[in-house]
Design a protein around this motif. Structure first.
Motif, PDB file in Angstrom:
ATOM      1  N   ILE A 211       0.845  -1.201   0.000  1.00 31.18           N
ATOM      2  CA  ILE A 211       0.000   0.000   0.000  1.00 31.18           C
ATOM      3  C   ILE A 211       0.868   1.234   0.000  1.00 31.18           C
ATOM      4  O   ILE A 211       1.835   1.344   0.763  1.00 31.18           O
ATOM      5  CB  ILE A 211      -0.936  -0.004   1.224  1.00 31.18           C
ATOM      6  N   ASP A 212       0.571   2.167  -0.875  1.00 35.71           N
ATOM      7  CA  ASP A 212       1.339   3.399  -1.033  1.00 35.71           C
ATOM      8  C   ASP A 212       1.224   4.248   0.239  1.00 35.71           C
ATOM      9  O   ASP A 212       0.136   4.620   0.679  1.00 35.71           O
ATOM     10  CB  ASP A 212       0.792   4.176  -2.243  1.00 35.71           C
ATOM     11  N   LYS A 213       2.393   4.571   0.829  1.00 37.64           N
ATOM     12  CA  LYS A 213       2.432   5.388   2.039  1.00 37.64           C
ATOM     13  C   LYS A 213       3.026   6.780   1.777  1.00 37.64           C
ATOM     14  O   LYS A 213       3.367   7.505   2.711  1.00 37.64           O
ATOM     15  CB  LYS A 213       3.271   4.682   3.125  1.00 37.64           C
ATOM     16  N   GLY A 214       3.154   7.154   0.484  1.00 39.31           N
ATOM     17  CA  GLY A 214       3.659   8.485   0.162  1.00 39.31           C
ATOM     18  C   GLY A 214       5.084   8.461  -0.340  1.00 39.31           C
ATOM     19  O   GLY A 214       5.709   7.407  -0.488  1.00 39.31           O
ATOM     20  N   ALA A 215       5.608   9.649  -0.608  1.00 43.39           N
ATOM     21  CA  ALA A 215       6.952   9.777  -1.168  1.00 43.39           C
ATOM     22  C   ALA A 215       8.002   9.383  -0.137  1.00 43.39           C
ATOM     23  O   ALA A 215       7.883   9.687   1.052  1.00 43.39           O
ATOM     24  CB  ALA A 215       7.195  11.205  -1.647  1.00 43.39           C
ATOM     25  N   PHE A 216       9.029   8.708  -0.589  1.00 45.23           N
ATOM     26  CA  PHE A 216      10.140   8.321   0.270  1.00 45.23           C
ATOM     27  C   PHE A 216      11.033   9.536   0.519  1.00 45.23           C
ATOM     28  O   PHE A 216      11.448  10.234  -0.413  1.00 45.23           O
ATOM     29  CB  PHE A 216      10.930   7.191  -0.390  1.00 45.23           C
ATOM     30  N   LYS A 217      11.322   9.815   1.806  1.00 39.56           N
ATOM     31  CA  LYS A 217      12.158  10.945   2.206  1.00 39.56           C
ATOM     32  C   LYS A 217      11.694  12.251   1.565  1.00 39.56           C
ATOM     33  O   LYS A 217      12.498  13.054   1.066  1.00 39.56           O
ATOM     34  CB  LYS A 217      13.621  10.671   1.863  1.00 39.56           C
ATOM     35  N   ASN A 218      10.376  12.409   1.555  1.00 43.28           N
ATOM     36  CA  ASN A 218       9.741  13.632   1.038  1.00 43.28           C
ATOM     37  C   ASN A 218      10.128  13.943  -0.412  1.00 43.28           C
ATOM     38  O   ASN A 218      10.094  15.099  -0.842  1.00 43.28           O
ATOM     39  CB  ASN A 218      10.096  14.829   1.925  1.00 43.28           C
ATOM     40  N   GLY A 219      10.485  12.909  -1.146  1.00 40.47           N
ATOM     41  CA  GLY A 219      10.811  13.104  -2.559  1.00 40.47           C
ATOM     42  C   GLY A 219      12.182  13.675  -2.815  1.00 40.47           C
ATOM     43  O   GLY A 219      12.497  14.052  -3.959  1.00 40.47           O
ATOM     44  N   ASP A 220      13.048  13.715  -1.782  1.00 38.05           N
ATOM     45  CA  ASP A 220      14.383  14.295  -1.965  1.00 38.05           C
ATOM     46  C   ASP A 220      15.229  13.513  -2.963  1.00 38.05           C
ATOM     47  O   ASP A 220      16.149  14.065  -3.580  1.00 38.05           O
ATOM     48  CB  ASP A 220      15.119  14.363  -0.615  1.00 38.05           C
ATOM     49  N   LEU A 221      14.956  12.229  -3.128  1.00 42.00           N
ATOM     50  CA  LEU A 221      15.747  11.397  -4.039  1.00 42.00           C
ATOM     51  C   LEU A 221      15.140  11.314  -5.439  1.00 42.00           C
ATOM     52  O   LEU A 221      15.729  10.715  -6.340  1.00 42.00           O
ATOM     53  CB  LEU A 221      15.889   9.987  -3.462  1.00 42.00           C
ATOM     54  N   ASP A 222      13.967  11.915  -5.605  1.00 49.14           N
ATOM     55  CA  ASP A 222      13.313  11.857  -6.917  1.00 49.14           C
ATOM     56  C   ASP A 222      14.088  12.681  -7.945  1.00 49.14           C
ATOM     57  O   ASP A 222      14.703  13.700  -7.612  1.00 49.14           O
ATOM     58  CB  ASP A 222      11.882  12.396  -6.841  1.00 49.14           C
ATOM     59  N   THR A 223      14.064  12.215  -9.189  1.00 48.48           N
ATOM     60  CA  THR A 223      14.671  12.973 -10.294  1.00 48.48           C
ATOM     61  C   THR A 223      13.647  13.137 -11.407  1.00 48.48           C
ATOM     62  O   THR A 223      12.868  12.220 -11.684  1.00 48.48           O
ATOM     63  CB  THR A 223      15.914  12.252 -10.859  1.00 48.48           C
ATOM     64  N   LEU A 224      13.655  14.303 -12.020  1.00 51.58           N
ATOM     65  CA  LEU A 224      12.721  14.577 -13.103  1.00 51.58           C
ATOM     66  C   LEU A 224      13.277  14.046 -14.418  1.00 51.58           C
ATOM     67  O   LEU A 224      14.488  14.076 -14.656  1.00 51.58           O
ATOM     68  CB  LEU A 224      12.475  16.087 -13.217  1.00 51.58           C
ATOM     69  N   SER A 225      12.378  13.574 -15.257  1.00 50.62           N
ATOM     70  CA  SER A 225      12.797  13.191 -16.600  1.00 50.62           C
ATOM     71  C   SER A 225      13.093  14.448 -17.423  1.00 50.62           C
ATOM     72  O   SER A 225      12.561  15.524 -17.159  1.00 50.62           O
ATOM     73  CB  SER A 225      11.708  12.362 -17.281  1.00 50.62           C
ATOM     74  N   ILE A 226      13.974  14.288 -18.412  1.00 50.24           N
ATOM     75  CA  ILE A 226      14.320  15.393 -19.304  1.00 50.24           C
ATOM     76  C   ILE A 226      13.799  15.052 -20.694  1.00 50.24           C
ATOM     77  O   ILE A 226      14.189  14.025 -21.264  1.00 50.24           O
ATOM     78  CB  ILE A 226      15.838  15.613 -19.344  1.00 50.24           C
ATOM     79  N   PRO A 227      12.910  15.867 -21.257  1.00 47.77           N
ATOM     80  CA  PRO A 227      12.344  15.543 -22.581  1.00 47.77           C
ATOM     81  C   PRO A 227      13.434  15.452 -23.649  1.00 47.77           C
ATOM     82  O   PRO A 227      14.506  16.058 -23.535  1.00 47.77           O
ATOM     83  CB  PRO A 227      11.408  16.734 -22.852  1.00 47.77           C
ATOM     84  N   GLY A 228      13.130  14.667 -24.696  1.00 50.63           N
ATOM     85  CA  GLY A 228      14.045  14.564 -25.824  1.00 50.63           C
ATOM     86  C   GLY A 228      14.144  15.869 -26.588  1.00 50.63           C
ATOM     87  O   GLY A 228      13.320  16.775 -26.437  1.00 50.63           O
TER      88      GLY A 228
END
Length: 600
Positions: A211-228
């Protein structure tokens, strides 16, 4: 009191306890690797797929864009069905497919997500999204497929599809994963590194039940994709659409090039197909349909089909003869039909007349002089030496090997050498009378439609060409196109020899291609009728215009359409008019081409 034996036992137990306590201390306090492993078990990594770069035409009209779709992902351990029939009805999937997809997901991993239903459209997703809450272990991943505002240029632009095992094995950088989409043909494949962009990732915290409990470490490790990166193609969409209209119901090719740059203005492989059918969930089904079509719409004729060039090759013979000093503008031969057949025209003719009237016997005799130099006083040896020297000159026109266009799969055609004839007939067992059909662009000689258009560009430029290419700028920067597309390629023919040739090509239209003549625009061209043992001959025409300041060079090849002055010349003339004036003022000629009854 401890006896000696009991003391040993007590000490041993004490040592074991000390070791276990020490290890526990290390695990809980000093070493955090187990903590990190536990965290990873509770973290779900979701890939953020980038949007592919867009593709525009030379006038900034949109050719290719992205259409969002959705993949329904499943975590097998959490997914349970009580009513399979209802699920299949709600999600529009066959039971057999559901079982196969779920089995593949389980085989991959019980705890990692896998696609259960791929490429769900916007409309379909809107219908099913309210049902997702009823099924644990399912979530949606947003992807995108290609879409085309105009159903044009399918073979040039290419298509994308799911990456296959050999492609994954060649991915040394480790960018791709199973299930990723990749360019499989055309511009999509050649410029895959620029178009694909860079993946991002999001990390979600889930409990042991998934079950989804939210972003891990408040999303600090997330990276955005870069469009082509976006591409600007050299194609002229309006010209491309009109050319495909003219080629409806026909087999063949049209390639038009801007001579001063090598930019491809239009590239048509007929029959054409709508590129939109190779997108979305029915890609596999539609690809199979196209692949089994006997008309071969997936076969990219401009760069893959190889044909005898026919009479258009007489221009190359003329220029080689002039450069070698074997021919002059005043060199005259009789139209001797005992050598090779020809049509009615005045005889004898000089070189200008030979080009204008496309005289076969003239080139039979001229080619003999080019090949047989009487160097060794042995006919067989002379022919071998002369042929190989001639072949070197021909290949400098971009024939006999691939030009290097920015498309994979380009064929190079064939310009025969002495080694080829040695293999066919045996060394010293062939001579000029064996190979004379080369004089008029027949025999073992093969060229592609792209090479034909490049010949027209060479004649327009008086002796040089730029490697034909389909991309004008990358992310708005023209300097980023490969350097080879900005480098002049010289044929080794002095420019002075092209003056008379251009005049003769302009005069030829009134004889062999009167339909191609335009009132206010001077066209220089050459017809060809390529022999076809399997049926009606092929219609060939190359041209450039305006004659004094060429802006377009074109080659048209219509299979089984007979004489070159009909189908090919008429089609080319209309496309020249469309490109230079943006309108068509010859509706009768347009109707003639659209009707397609060229051999009646």
């Amino acid at each position: 009191m401890y006896t000696g034996r009991s003391l040993v036992v007590a000490v041993t137990i004490g040592l074991i306890a000390f070791v276990l306590l020490g290890k526990l201390f290390l695990i809980q306090v000093t070493d955090d690797s187990y903590l990190r492993k536990a965290e990873r078990n509770a973290i779900q990594r979701v890939v953020d797929h980038p949007y592919r770069g867009l593709v525009y035409d030379r006038n900034n009209s949109l050719l290719v864009f992205n259409d969002p779709v959705f993949d329904l992902m499943v975590i097998p351990r959490e997914f349970h069905l009580e009513d399979t029939t209802r699920f299949c009805e709600l999600f529009s999937i066959e039971k057999q497919s559901l079982v196969a997809n779920f089995t593949a997901a389980k085989n991959y991993s019980w705890v990692k997500p896998s696609p259960l239903i791929k490429q769900i459209s916007n409309e379909e997703f809107a219908r099913i999204q309210d049902f997702l809450i009823d099924y644990k272990g399912l979530f949606v991943m947003t992807r995108s497929v290609r879409a085309y505002p105009q159903s044009a240029a399918s073979n040039a632009l290419g298509y994308i599809g799911e990456i296959n095992a050999p492609q994954l094995a060649r991915d040394s950088a480790g960018y791709y994963s199973q299930g990723d989409y990749v360019g499989l043909s055309g511009v999509e494949s050649y410029y895959e590194p620029e178009l694909r962009g860079k993946k991002g990732a999001k990390y979600k915290l889930v409990n042991v039940r998934g079950i989804d409990k939210g972003a891990f470490k408040n999303g600090d490790l997330d990276t955005l994709s870069i469009p082509g990166e976006n591409l600007q193609a050299t194609l002229d969409l309006e010209l491309q659409v009109y050319g495909e209209k003219l080629m409806t119901g026909k087999r063949g090719s049209v390639v038009a090039i801007e001579p001063k740059s090598g930019e491809i203005l239009t590239m048509i492989s007929a029959p054409v197909y709508d590129p939109n059918i190779l997108t979305g969930a029915k890609f596999g089904e539609n690809y199979q349909m196209l692949n089994l079509d006997p008309e071969k719409p997936l076969f990219n004729r401009p760069i893959m089909a190889m044909y005898p060039p026919g009479s258009i090759f007489k221009i190359v013979q003329s220029l080689i003869g002039l450069q070698e000093g074997i021919l002059t503008p005043n060199t005259t031969f009789a139209c001797n039909r005992s050598l090779v057949n020809c049509h009615n025209h005045p005889s004898p003719v000089n070189l200008f007349g030979a080009i204008r009237n496309s005289c076969n016997p003239y080139y039979h005799q001229a080619f003999r002089q080019i090949i047989n130099r009487e160097i060794s006083q042995n006919t067989y040896t002379d022919t071998q030496i002369g042929l190989d020297k001639w072949r070197e000159s021909v290949m400098r026109f971009g024939l006999g090997s691939d030009l290097g266009v920015d498309l994979h799969g380009e064929k190079g055609g064939s310009i025969p050498s002495s080694q080829l004839y040695d293999r066919i007939y045996g060394e010293g067992r062939w001579k000029y009378s064996t190979i004379y059909s080369l004089s008029i662009g027949q025999g073992e000689m093969l060229v592609t439609p792209l090479q034909m258009a490049n010949l027209a560009a060479i004649f327009a430029n008086k002796g040089y060409y730029y490697t034909p290419h389909l991309i004008k700028a990358i992310n708005g920067d023209p300097s980023r196109i490969p350097e080879k597309f900005k480098t002049k390629q010289y044929t080794g023919i002095d420019s002075v020899h092209f003056n008379m040739v251009q005049d003769a090509m302009a005069a030829a239209l009134s004889g062999t291609a009167a339909r191609a003549i335009m009132k206010d625009i001077a066209i220089a061209g050459k017809t060809g009728t390529a022999q076809n043992p399997a049926g009606e001959d092929h219609s060939v025409f190359i041209a450039f215009a305006p004659k004094e300041d060429p802006k377009i060079a074109i080659a048209v090849y219509v299979e089984n359409a007979g004489w070159g002055g009909r189908a090919a010349a008429s089609t080319a003339s209309l496309l020249i008019e469309k490109y230079l004036t943006r309108e068509i003022n010859r509706p009768q000629l347009e109707e003639y081409v659209l009707k397609g009854e060229f051999i009646y």
